[in-house]
Design an enzyme around this catalytic site. Structure first.
Site, PDB file in Angstrom:
ATOM      1  N   ARG A  68       0.808  -1.228   0.000  1.00 46.00           N
ATOM      2  CA  ARG A  68       0.000   0.000   0.000  1.00 46.00           C
ATOM      3  C   ARG A  68       0.840   1.276   0.000  1.00 46.00           C
ATOM      4  NH1 ARG A  68      -3.045  -3.280   3.690  1.00 46.00           N
ATOM      5  NH2 ARG A  68      -4.988  -3.997   2.719  1.00 46.00           N
ATOM      6  N   LYS A 118       7.027  23.683 -12.073  1.00 51.66           N
ATOM      7  CA  LYS A 118       6.185  22.534 -11.771  1.00 51.66           C
ATOM      8  C   LYS A 118       5.997  22.368 -10.276  1.00 51.66           C
ATOM      9  CE  LYS A 118       4.984  17.839 -12.839  1.00 51.66           C
ATOM     10  NZ  LYS A 118       5.138  16.692 -13.745  1.00 51.66           N
ATOM     11  N   GLU A 134      -4.428  17.452  -8.823  1.00 51.98           N
ATOM     12  CA  GLU A 134      -4.981  17.926 -10.090  1.00 51.98           C
ATOM     13  C   GLU A 134      -6.489  18.165 -10.018  1.00 51.98           C
ATOM     14  OE1 GLU A 134      -5.019  16.541 -14.712  1.00 51.98           O
ATOM     15  OE2 GLU A 134      -3.143  16.244 -13.658  1.00 51.98           O
ATOM     16  N   HIS A 171       7.119  10.733 -26.842  1.00 45.65           N
ATOM     17  CA  HIS A 171       6.190  11.562 -26.078  1.00 45.65           C
ATOM     18  C   HIS A 171       6.427  13.054 -26.310  1.00 45.65           C
ATOM     19  CE1 HIS A 171       3.569  12.870 -22.837  1.00 45.65           C
ATOM     20  NE2 HIS A 171       4.571  13.528 -22.296  1.00 45.65           N
ATOM     21  N   ASN A 194      -0.838  19.914 -18.492  1.00 42.79           N
ATOM     22  CA  ASN A 194      -1.202  19.037 -19.603  1.00 42.79           C
ATOM     23  C   ASN A 194      -1.392  19.803 -20.918  1.00 42.79           C
ATOM     24  OD1 ASN A 194      -1.330  16.486 -18.186  1.00 42.79           O
ATOM     25  ND2 ASN A 194      -3.138  17.297 -17.151  1.00 42.79           N
ATOM     26  N   LYS A 250       2.904  11.739 -10.102  1.00 47.09           N
ATOM     27  CA  LYS A 250       2.000  10.980 -10.963  1.00 47.09           C
ATOM     28  C   LYS A 250       2.690   9.697 -11.403  1.00 47.09           C
ATOM     29  CE  LYS A 250      -1.024  14.371 -13.182  1.00 47.09           C
ATOM     30  NZ  LYS A 250      -1.419  14.932 -14.486  1.00 47.09           N
ATOM     31  N   ARG A 298      -3.242  22.350 -11.572  1.00 49.14           N
ATOM     32  CA  ARG A 298      -2.246  21.395 -12.060  1.00 49.14           C
ATOM     33  C   ARG A 298      -2.567  20.889 -13.465  1.00 49.14           C
ATOM     34  NH1 ARG A 298       0.653  16.450  -8.743  1.00 49.14           N
ATOM     35  NH2 ARG A 298       1.723  15.542 -10.531  1.00 49.14           N
ATOM     36  N   GLU A 326       8.745  19.695 -23.256  1.00 50.01           N
ATOM     37  CA  GLU A 326       8.195  19.933 -21.927  1.00 50.01           C
ATOM     38  C   GLU A 326       8.785  21.192 -21.302  1.00 50.01           C
ATOM     39  OE1 GLU A 326       5.735  18.499 -20.566  1.00 50.01           O
ATOM     40  OE2 GLU A 326       5.529  16.496 -21.427  1.00 50.01           O
TER      41      GLU A 326
END
Length: 374
Positions: free
Chosen positions: A135, A241, A251, A279, A259, A157, A255, A199
């Site tokens: 967990r 960031k 998010e 990407h 994207n 993320k 946030r 990015e």
């Protein structure tokens, strides 16, 4: 991973730090040869179990030095390593299961730690394994690509892909530390280095227009691998960031601005089955499409779109949809995007350079119009 171009090397720069605040604060360390700094690597290790997850491209270059540095700093620990095949197409539930099996074989306890040594794929998958084992155990991100240093390693993320779309199975699991060894960028292929700049440029596009001017002025040095210029670009990107993540860790609002270009970009990657554009290249195209959609909706002018396109092209990044992609198929993938809502599509668009915002219920015919015009 062959070196993609002859890059200038300077003497090692001083260490730079960016602090990420919030409920689970951590530090981003940026500097040369940090993968040899055992004390820094072991600083966040609470227990006696460490699993270093890498891929078949990065492991031959940096895995042994990372393991050796950790062992030198903490002779008492039990360390195992796990190398997965490289590539976005490998970011699957099956490969996630392999990482979980490696943790089980190690006998990792709840105070153990996963070290994610590689690019965004390794960081996402290893971070997700850390989020799920017992967990949730600690994860230290050791990004070796520019894209991972400025984006995926920061913010917590973690995810794997499904055939239906990118990052559909995952968890928010912030790292306990991010250590970005800029010396690793010297072995990065030129195409991968350029992809990372998509990015970096994104931060200027969404919140910091002057940063775009700085990037244009330093583009030659950045593409040549100048250590000081790269360190500055990474630190400024991470600071942006970190500030956004601190204000919106899960998010729920701001946030989502991170994207920008990703709704289009992820759809392109999914449609191409992660096998053509990488990407960063897909995001570069996605940002131009998002800017054009903003213009179509009366939010911004073509002038700002042209400035963004020219800067991306200066970094040798694509700015047009590849031939053969079906607009209706791309739109179908967008409907599965995590930002989509029952009422319709949500996009991160802009009011011009440095002024991005989330727009709900974007008409699908406007999206199709942008896609059909390339």
């Amino acid at each position: 991973m062959a070196n993609g171009r002859n890059r200038r090397r300077r003497a090692p720069m001083s260490l730079r730090n960016v602090q990420v605040g919030g409920a689970r604060p951590y530090r981003i360390d940026i500097g040369a040869d940090l993968l040899r700094d055992g004390a820094l690597l072991a600083q966040s290790l609470r227990g006696r179990h460490a699993l270093v997850v890498s891929d078949n491209n990065v492991a031959p270059l940096y895995l042994q030095r990372t393991v050796d540095a950790l062992r030198a700093a903490r002779p008492d620990i039990r360390i195992a390593s796990h190398a997965m095949p490289a590539g976005e197409q490998e970011k699957t539930l099956a490969r996630f299961g392999n990482a979980i099996d490696a943790l089980a074989a190690l006998g990792a306890t709840r105070d153990g730690c996963v070290y994610a040594l590689g690019g965004g794929v390794v960081g996402d998958l290893a971070g997700f394994a850390a989020a799920c084992w017992m967990r949730g155990i600690d994860c230290v991100q050791l990004p070796t690509t520019l894209l991972a240093m400025v984006d995926s390693s920061v913010g917590g993320k973690t995810a794997v892909d499904l055939p239906q779309g990118k990052n559909l199975v995952g968890a928010f699991h912030p790292p306990v530390a991010v250590i970005a060894d800029t010396a690793a960028l010297a072995t990065l292929p030129a195409r991968e280095l350029r992809a990372g700049f998509a990015e970096v440029i994104k931060y200027g596009a969404i919140v910091d227009a002057p940063f775009l001017d700085w990037l244009a002025a330093h583009s030659d040095a950045l593409l040549d691998g100048d250590a000081d210029a790269l360190s500055e670009a990474i630190a400024r990107s991470c600071a942006h960031k970190a500030a956004i993540v601190e204000r919106d860790p899960f998010e729920h609002g701001e946030r989502a601005l991170l994207n920008f270009g990703h709704t289009f970009g992820h759809a392109i990657e999914t449609a191409q089955e992660y096998g053509t554009l990488n990407h960063g290249e897909a995001v570069a195209i996605g940002m131009v499409l998002a800017a054009r959609l903003s213009t179509a909706l009366g939010m911004a002018t073509d002038t700002d779109t042209m400035i963004l396109r020219a800067l991306l092209q200066r970094f040798d990044l694509p700015t047009q949809l590849p031939a053969g992609l079906d607009p209706d198929t791309l739109l179908a993938h967008m409907r599965l995007d995590k930002k989509a809502q029952a009422s319709g599509l949500r996009f991160v668009l802009w009011d011009g350079l440095g002024r991005a915002r989330v727009v709900a219920d974007v008409p699908e015919d406007a999206v199709l119009g942008v896609l059909r015009s390339g």
